[in-house]
Scaffold this active site. Sequence first.
Site: not given
Lengths: 256, 256, 303, 303
Positions: D69, D127, D130, D192
């Site tokens: 993605n 996070n 990413c 992740n």
Amino acid sequence: MKKFILNLVVKENITLNTQYSLIILTSADPLPPMLPGQFAEVRVDNAPNTFLRRPISINFVDTTKNELWLLIQKVGEGTKKLCEAKSGETMNLVVPLGNSFSLPENIESEVLLVGGGVGIAPLLFWGAYLFERGYKCSFLLGGRSVENLLQLDDFAKYGKVYTTTEDGSHGEKGFVTQHSVLNGHNFDAIYSCGPTPMMKAVAAYASRKNIFCEVSLENTMACGFGACLCCVTDTTEGHQCVCTEGPVFNILKLKW
Amino acid sequence: MKKFILNLVVKENITLNTQYSLIILTSADPLPPMLPGQFAEVRVDNAPNTFLRRPISINFVDTTKNELWLLIQKVGEGTKKLCEAKSGETMNLVVPLGNSFSLPENIESEVLLVGGGVGIAPLLFWGAYLFERGYKCSFLLGGRSVENLLQLDDFAKYGKVYTTTEDGSHGEKGFVTQHSVLNGHNFDAIYSCGPTPMMKAVAAYASRKNIFCEVSLENTMACGFGACLCCVTDTTEGHQCVCTEGPVFNILKLKW
Amino acid sequence: MVDLSVALGKMQLKNPVMTASGTFGYGTEYADFMDVSRIGGIIVKGTTLRDRQGNPYPRMAETPSGMLNAVGLQNKGVEYFIEHIYPTVKNIGTDIFVNVSGSTVEDYIETAERLNELDKIPGIELNISCPNVKEGGMAFGTSCPSAAQVVKEVRRVYKKEIMVKLSPNVTNIADIALAVEAQGADSISLINTLLGMAIDAEKRRPVLSTVTGGLSGPAVKPVALRMVWQVANAVKVPVVGMGGIMNASDAIEFILAGASAIQIGTANFIDPQVCVKVLEGIEEYLIRHKINSVKEIIGALEI
Amino acid sequence: MVDLSVALGKMQLKNPVMTASGTFGYGTEYADFMDVSRIGGIIVKGTTLRDRQGNPYPRMAETPSGMLNAVGLQNKGVEYFIEHIYPTVKNIGTDIFVNVSGSTVEDYIETAERLNELDKIPGIELNISCPNVKEGGMAFGTSCPSAAQVVKEVRRVYKKEIMVKLSPNVTNIADIALAVEAQGADSISLINTLLGMAIDAEKRRPVLSTVTGGLSGPAVKPVALRMVWQVANAVKVPVVGMGGIMNASDAIEFILAGASAIQIGTANFIDPQVCVKVLEGIEEYLIRHKINSVKEIIGALEI
Ligand SMILES: Cc1cc2nc3c(=O)[nH]c(=O)nc-3n(C[C@H](O)[C@H](O)[C@H](O)COP(=O)(O)OP(=O)(O)OC[C@H]3O[C@@H](n4cnc5c(N)ncnc54)[C@H](O)[C@@H]3O)c2cc1C
Ligand SMILES: Cc1cc2nc3c(=O)[nH]c(=O)nc-3n(C[C@H](O)[C@H](O)[C@H](O)COP(=O)(O)OP(=O)(O)OC[C@H]3O[C@@H](n4cnc5c(N)ncnc54)[C@H](O)[C@@H]3O)c2cc1C
Ligand SMILES: Cc1cc2nc3c(=O)[nH]c(=O)nc-3n(C[C@H](O)[C@H](O)[C@H](O)COP(=O)(O)O)c2cc1C
Ligand SMILES: Cc1cc2nc3c(=O)[nH]c(=O)nc-3n(C[C@H](O)[C@H](O)[C@H](O)COP(=O)(O)O)c2cc1C
Ligand code: FES
Ligand code: FES
């Protein structure tokens, strides 16, 4: 022996019971030469979570009908899928793989084949092979319960069949190594295939009695023909591949 | 609208030609309410190389027979597998997803539904829906060749059907936007679904003529219900998810 | 007729399809299945200075679209290779590369020195990325100075093609690639396996005897493609791509990303004829797209 | 009745099954499919200081047993979250964590500060990993000093649970984990997505608009398990494991490897009820193995 990649046709898929299927494969072309103890690496089609081929013993070869039999126990997704094969579908096999059982030196030998559960698979072919060559064999087959005793009628064609079940539902109650035939008889050669604890017990018996003994091992295999070195077992000669140096090993060679 | 995960039974799989199948699904329980333009996310079972569900439009809902129709074109492994579904098997759907076409404001409207290839899928349901509510629709359906024109008889039940093919094998030769009906007629609303270049041409025509126009977009989808944000298209209001804000968009909103 | 030959550092391969070390034995294992001389180049098993027994059983676990292995470089050592294996494989009909591993820099040097003498071995693949050995192995390939050092020392003694095989278990693969290029690597191959693990939930034990192992197969393809693309954009030497290649389309993706040649590993286990099928598929692709030479599509990805 | 509750830093979760950020929207998207209040904890979408449009289409590519993605943190910003989303999600019936991302350390600080005010949000997931944003994002999570810096600064302003989410795209994940633990992380979540790439061989183009994207799903499970095991063996704070969990058996593997809780991501797309199925499967496993509390199997792998 030359190895082939074959697309064989499923002639029949016989559900023996909820756990086991006997798959009869055939081909328009004559099947290549194969020996008892050898196995096939079977591709599992339409299975989303399996990736590698599955090693399956050659259960029987009927050269007159050009048939190759596979006896399969459903243990996980791959074998489950193979057991769903329908007549007319094809199955892709790399075959024949591995070594084979060795003939007893003496035609007079009293030969015992000891199998447990689906481990009987290569023993039917081996029993038939010995019988055809004039050897006298007995079969000692064990399982948890009567449902785990397979192909008894087929074995009976080639020799006397003794059975044990852990729950006593067929034959003597207990493990194969507890069967009375082992006390009554003196065998000259023992061949065994089944769960590892069973084979170890058989090997211990043979060692004790100094009987020639070969066992057919399982292992986790990626290729089946000696290319990946994933399937080793420890032997007196170091790590050896079960798919090429085996699956049949003389117990004297094994360090287990 | 409430979304469901349903195991529907394949009642019939009608092979329209080598490329397309019409799959008629049914269920013992009544199907949930669904609207034209909505789609389902269909799980592809027994396919080793597909992983995500596949978005497929609701082609038709027959409430009297409790049937849900899917019209599927084989383009890759997922759709190929779905087209192999056999009667009696189940198909797992998340449904209904997305928005729906908007009813024309005026019951007197002259409505045109323009479809290309498998893009006609949602238009059959929409045409039937409009017809039942007393709207007068025409259908302009195009394809590369006559094999790409589907369900013409079904469409004919709900309005006049015009066709084009690029090779002239059915209807007028050329693209849908070149069909003579677009010159002869003044439509009040146009709805379109098909390949992007076709929809863009239809949208250009509608813009020029200032006709209300909605198109149904495709996109790459991971979830189909607004959770992953993978399926955006650029609009006057920024990136919007085709699976929740669409698949139906008014062309005035799209930046394409 | 399309031209399938590609340049690889000092040499020329007849086509870009090679086999990955540790998955193709010494080539002879596949002779029953296809004409192995058609393959562009064969990288034989990982070879070390001395005999290695490798890791205990179990060494393999199947994973979603992939497998973990923990073979641990089982091999009989470089002398055995020279005496017993080289005489038969040297006439296999295609270029043979020996994959070289070591626990110390000296191991690498000595092994490479011995192999330098072999006429029919045009090059070695320096494996500084094996995750399945306790000392050395992967460690060399996970830092720029240690990777550079191995290459520098081996370059001194080895005169032919040195292909350096990188580990994907690093933060910045392009940096490692630049470091080994600077020390005279003729080409760079990647990826070796990703370090992974499998657990048997019922038995509450690791599946592999070594707890962790190397992940290969289609599962790793997206990571491999990305790394090949990053490295090909960073270095000037040719790049050899691998990781999960199952068919010609996969191979072409690696070539478009910048690989001059590709290697096929795990796929050989599932289809022992896959190498020639990929070769034929690449040819078919070039014909269909009216491209005369595979060289035209190396790095031809349009961004 | 088995005890499914687990401790997570300063808090207690009713069970170890959480949802992974970016795959579960704000929870409400799944309300039609199951009783979301049964889930142990929901990590909502990646939230940034200001509104982000994310990356252009196409953002998704299917890969063998996985997906890439390149969403790029599309969200309406923290203020919008506080005003419009928080009022509805705060009563969802389970613990909600906000996943916080930033391009600069200041972004992280400001966002965390704003979220600190929200009563019903017991914690944030930082996070620092990413892969889909140009500046910041993964870069913070790929070096010890930058990872430590973000955590240190956020720790000053954020008083509740800070879970730090690590990037798997590093040479030594345990080092990063130790660095963030030292700065006051209450727990550590991983992994992740792995940085990957997909190419359309026919079109000769990358599939994703951003060329590279983040790989998730069962394909990455072996890597994720290995990293969870490495980190759990290195740090003292609780670890939250994720990467390719599809069923209860997968979840138990992560718990055995040392995870106190697990997160489910990609699997939600394929089976929107998977979270409760995993929960029920864990319970069934504990009963079958006669284990009273899930806490007993955390890190219980027998080596
Ligand atoms: C030489 C050889 C001959 C065999 N002959 C037969 C036969 O004739 N009939 C038959 O039914 N089975 C036979 N087996 C076993 C068979 O290969 C495995 O049962 C099968 O691979 C399991 O696949 P699966 O997908 O069903 O199960 P999986 O889901 O892969 O695994 C289920 C369970 O089986 C174990 N397992 C998986 N693969 C193997 C393997 N290769 N060896 C041993 N255990 C494994 C796993 O650890 C797990 O516990 C043979 C194995 C070997 C090595
Ligand atoms: C809202 C919506 C409704 C749809 N309705 C229908 C329908 O009623 N009937 C029908 O046959 N098809 C429909 N599609 C398209 C269908 O989803 C794709 O053809 C299918 O997902 C392809 O899967 P595959 O495994 O066969 O092909 P793949 O092997 O996945 O891909 C083959 C080719 O199709 C493209 N593709 C893959 N997935 C999609 C996708 N989601 N959208 C567009 N292109 C894609 C790929 O880029 C590739 O070029 C619809 C798509 C959407 C988004
Ligand atoms: C069973 C097995 C053994 C391997 N042994 C080696 C080796 O000895 N040396 C090496 O450099 N790579 C070795 N590898 C890694 C492969 O050469 C290759 O880098 C990796 O498998 C990725 O390619 P694939 O996905 O096509 O298999 C081995 C891989 C497997 C599966
Ligand atoms: C579509 C998608 C969007 C994601 N967005 C985020 C995000 O915003 N923040 C974040 O920390 N992780 C994000 N992730 C990563 C997941 O939270 C998770 O770490 C990863 O997908 C691995 O778990 P899985 O294999 O179960 O999906 C996203 C993953 C996917 C698939
Ligand atoms: S299974 Fe590959 S060498 Fe035995
Ligand atoms: S497909 Fe997931 S949000 Fe649209």
